[in-house]
Design a protein around this motif. Structure first.
Motif, PDB file in Angstrom:
ATOM      1  N   UNK A   5       0.823  -1.188  -0.119  1.00 40.58           N
ATOM      2  CA  UNK A   5      -0.074   0.201   0.065  1.00 40.58           C
ATOM      3  C   UNK A   5       0.920   1.304  -0.069  1.00 40.58           C
ATOM      4  N   UNK A   6       2.002   1.076   0.588  1.00 44.09           N
ATOM      5  CA  UNK A   6       2.663   2.493   0.813  1.00 44.09           C
ATOM      6  C   UNK A   6       3.684   2.685  -0.579  1.00 44.09           C
ATOM      7  N   UNK A   7       3.858   1.547  -1.304  1.00 40.66           N
ATOM      8  CA  UNK A   7       4.603   1.647  -2.469  1.00 40.66           C
ATOM      9  C   UNK A   7       3.583   2.231  -3.657  1.00 40.66           C
ATOM     10  N   UNK A   8       2.445   1.531  -3.487  1.00 43.21           N
ATOM     11  CA  UNK A   8       1.563   1.925  -4.493  1.00 43.21           C
ATOM     12  C   UNK A   8       0.918   3.393  -4.269  1.00 43.21           C
ATOM     13  N   UNK A   9       1.010   3.688  -2.867  1.00 38.66           N
ATOM     14  CA  UNK A   9       0.531   4.988  -2.716  1.00 38.66           C
ATOM     15  C   UNK A   9       1.410   6.203  -2.929  1.00 38.66           C
ATOM     16  N   UNK A  10       2.487   5.866  -3.527  1.00 37.35           N
ATOM     17  CA  UNK A  10       3.377   6.821  -4.081  1.00 37.35           C
ATOM     18  C   UNK A  10       2.825   7.442  -5.419  1.00 37.35           C
ATOM     19  N   UNK A  28      -4.768   8.394   0.457  1.00 37.69           N
ATOM     20  CA  UNK A  28      -5.648   7.242   1.042  1.00 37.69           C
ATOM     21  C   UNK A  28      -4.411   6.041   1.092  1.00 37.69           C
ATOM     22  N   UNK A  29      -3.877   5.467   0.327  1.00 31.33           N
ATOM     23  CA  UNK A  29      -3.126   4.276   0.302  1.00 31.33           C
ATOM     24  C   UNK A  29      -1.866   4.493   1.310  1.00 31.33           C
ATOM     25  N   UNK A  30      -1.370   5.514   1.051  1.00 37.55           N
ATOM     26  CA  UNK A  30      -0.344   5.809   2.397  1.00 37.55           C
ATOM     27  C   UNK A  30      -0.576   5.741   3.751  1.00 37.55           C
ATOM     28  N   UNK A  31      -1.820   6.233   3.892  1.00 41.08           N
ATOM     29  CA  UNK A  31      -2.479   6.109   5.406  1.00 41.08           C
ATOM     30  C   UNK A  31      -2.757   4.740   5.680  1.00 41.08           C
ATOM     31  N   UNK A  32      -3.445   3.816   4.833  1.00 40.92           N
ATOM     32  CA  UNK A  32      -3.763   2.466   4.740  1.00 40.92           C
ATOM     33  C   UNK A  32      -2.445   1.732   5.312  1.00 40.92           C
ATOM     34  N   UNK A  33      -1.302   2.254   4.347  1.00 40.20           N
ATOM     35  CA  UNK A  33       0.117   1.626   4.630  1.00 40.20           C
ATOM     36  C   UNK A  33       0.475   1.766   6.119  1.00 40.20           C
ATOM     37  N   UNK A  34       0.349   3.091   6.410  1.00 42.38           N
ATOM     38  CA  UNK A  34       0.722   3.339   7.895  1.00 42.38           C
ATOM     39  C   UNK A  34       0.068   2.676   8.915  1.00 42.38           C
ATOM     40  N   UNK A  35      -1.246   2.431   8.662  1.00 40.99           N
ATOM     41  CA  UNK A  35      -2.163   1.811   9.917  1.00 40.99           C
ATOM     42  C   UNK A  35      -1.897   0.447   9.841  1.00 40.99           C
ATOM     43  N   UNK A  36      -1.714  -0.200   8.615  1.00 40.98           N
ATOM     44  CA  UNK A  36      -1.176  -1.631   8.424  1.00 40.98           C
ATOM     45  C   UNK A  36       0.153  -1.929   9.175  1.00 40.98           C
ATOM     46  N   UNK A  37       0.881  -0.940   8.769  1.00 43.65           N
ATOM     47  CA  UNK A  37       2.334  -1.013   9.422  1.00 43.65           C
ATOM     48  C   UNK A  37       2.435  -1.193  10.803  1.00 43.65           C
ATOM     49  N   UNK A  38       1.742  -0.126  11.388  1.00 44.16           N
ATOM     50  CA  UNK A  38       1.851  -0.290  12.926  1.00 44.16           C
ATOM     51  C   UNK A  38       1.093  -1.514  13.535  1.00 44.16           C
ATOM     52  N   UNK A  39       0.131  -1.883  12.938  1.00 37.77           N
ATOM     53  CA  UNK A  39      -0.618  -3.110  13.494  1.00 37.77           C
ATOM     54  C   UNK A  39       0.785  -4.371  13.220  1.00 37.77           C
ATOM     55  N   UNK A  40       1.175  -4.373  12.148  1.00 34.74           N
ATOM     56  CA  UNK A  40       2.087  -5.596  11.989  1.00 34.74           C
ATOM     57  C   UNK A  40       3.476  -5.391  12.748  1.00 34.74           C
ATOM     58  N   UNK A  83       8.606  -8.021  10.463  1.00 39.85           N
ATOM     59  CA  UNK A  83       8.819  -6.799  11.054  1.00 39.85           C
ATOM     60  C   UNK A  83       9.451  -5.692  10.084  1.00 39.85           C
ATOM     61  N   UNK A  84      10.496  -6.197   9.428  1.00 41.16           N
ATOM     62  CA  UNK A  84      11.420  -5.206   8.535  1.00 41.16           C
ATOM     63  C   UNK A  84      10.487  -4.646   7.307  1.00 41.16           C
ATOM     64  N   UNK A  85       9.492  -5.641   6.964  1.00 35.71           N
ATOM     65  CA  UNK A  85       8.603  -5.208   5.605  1.00 35.71           C
ATOM     66  C   UNK A  85       7.660  -4.077   6.209  1.00 35.71           C
ATOM     67  N   UNK A  86       7.206  -4.457   7.676  1.00 37.11           N
ATOM     68  CA  UNK A  86       6.400  -3.504   8.161  1.00 37.11           C
ATOM     69  C   UNK A  86       6.958  -2.050   8.513  1.00 37.11           C
ATOM     70  N   UNK A  87       8.046  -2.079   8.966  1.00 41.64           N
ATOM     71  CA  UNK A  87       9.166  -0.844   8.888  1.00 41.64           C
ATOM     72  C   UNK A  87       9.107  -0.142   7.757  1.00 41.64           C
ATOM     73  N   UNK A  88       9.379  -0.644   6.755  1.00 41.78           N
ATOM     74  CA  UNK A  88       9.577  -0.068   5.314  1.00 41.78           C
ATOM     75  C   UNK A  88       8.455   0.537   5.097  1.00 41.78           C
ATOM     76  N   UNK A  89       7.312  -0.153   5.072  1.00 43.71           N
ATOM     77  CA  UNK A  89       5.994   0.472   4.816  1.00 43.71           C
ATOM     78  C   UNK A  89       5.613   1.567   5.558  1.00 43.71           C
ATOM     79  N   UNK A  90       5.944   1.662   6.787  1.00 44.80           N
ATOM     80  CA  UNK A  90       5.974   2.693   7.627  1.00 44.80           C
ATOM     81  C   UNK A  90       6.589   3.941   7.250  1.00 44.80           C
ATOM     82  N   UNK A  91       7.964   3.648   7.044  1.00 45.15           N
ATOM     83  CA  UNK A  91       8.859   4.608   6.667  1.00 45.15           C
ATOM     84  C   UNK A  91       8.223   5.409   5.163  1.00 45.15           C
ATOM     85  N   UNK A  92       8.217   4.317   4.106  1.00 47.51           N
ATOM     86  CA  UNK A  92       7.411   5.084   2.982  1.00 47.51           C
ATOM     87  C   UNK A  92       6.187   5.631   2.991  1.00 47.51           C
ATOM     88  N   UNK A  93       5.209   5.193   3.820  1.00 49.46           N
ATOM     89  CA  UNK A  93       4.166   5.972   4.141  1.00 49.46           C
ATOM     90  C   UNK A  93       4.086   7.166   4.748  1.00 49.46           C
TER      91      UNK A  93
END
Length: 123
Positions: free
Chosen positions: A56-61, A67-79, A91-101
């Motif tokens: 979501x964070x990559x596609x959100x770029x 919208x997609x960056x916020x979804x990526x951030x929420x999913x990243x925090x949960x993950x 955990x690494x993928x989730x952190x990458x999603x958070x940073x990109x988001x």
């Protein structure tokens, strides 16, 4: 009677149960099977939310970044929370999603501020 083929009801003197698959009896698990930890592949952990956050964070770029960056951030925090509790991996993928988001959201905010500043000075 322990075995219908044994009319006298005798048991194995070593305690091995007789059955249709006597090579599997004996009380020891066969190598490569079961949760014994040796011989088999490691148990995979659920990484769905981490993958979802990163995607979501990559596609959100490129597509619908707000919208997609916020979804990526929420999913990243949960993950990340699940990974920290040991309930899931990735955990690494989730952190990458958070940073990109978060970077995408920051760029959107900067772009809006620049657009407002250009509009204010354009008069």
């Amino acid at each position: 009677m322990s075995n219908p083929q044994d009319p006298y009801g005798q048991q194995d003197p070593y305690g091995h149960p007789s059955g249709p698959f006597p090579q599997q009896s004996g009380g020891y698990p066969q190598p490569g099977y079961g949760p014994s930890g040796y011989g088999g592949p490691p148990q995979s952990q659920d990484q769905g939310m981490a993958v979802g956050s990163l995607v979501c964070s990559i596609v959100g770029i490129f597509i619908c970044p707000a919208v997609l960056s916020i979804v990526g951030i929420v999913l990243g925090h949960i993950a990340v929370g699940k990974a920290d509790r040991g309930e899931a991996g990735g955990r690494g993928m989730a952190m990458a999603g958070l940073i990109i988001g978060y970077v995408t959201i920051a760029l959107i905010i900067v772009a809006v501020i620049v657009a407002i500043a250009i509009g204010a000075f354009d008069r």
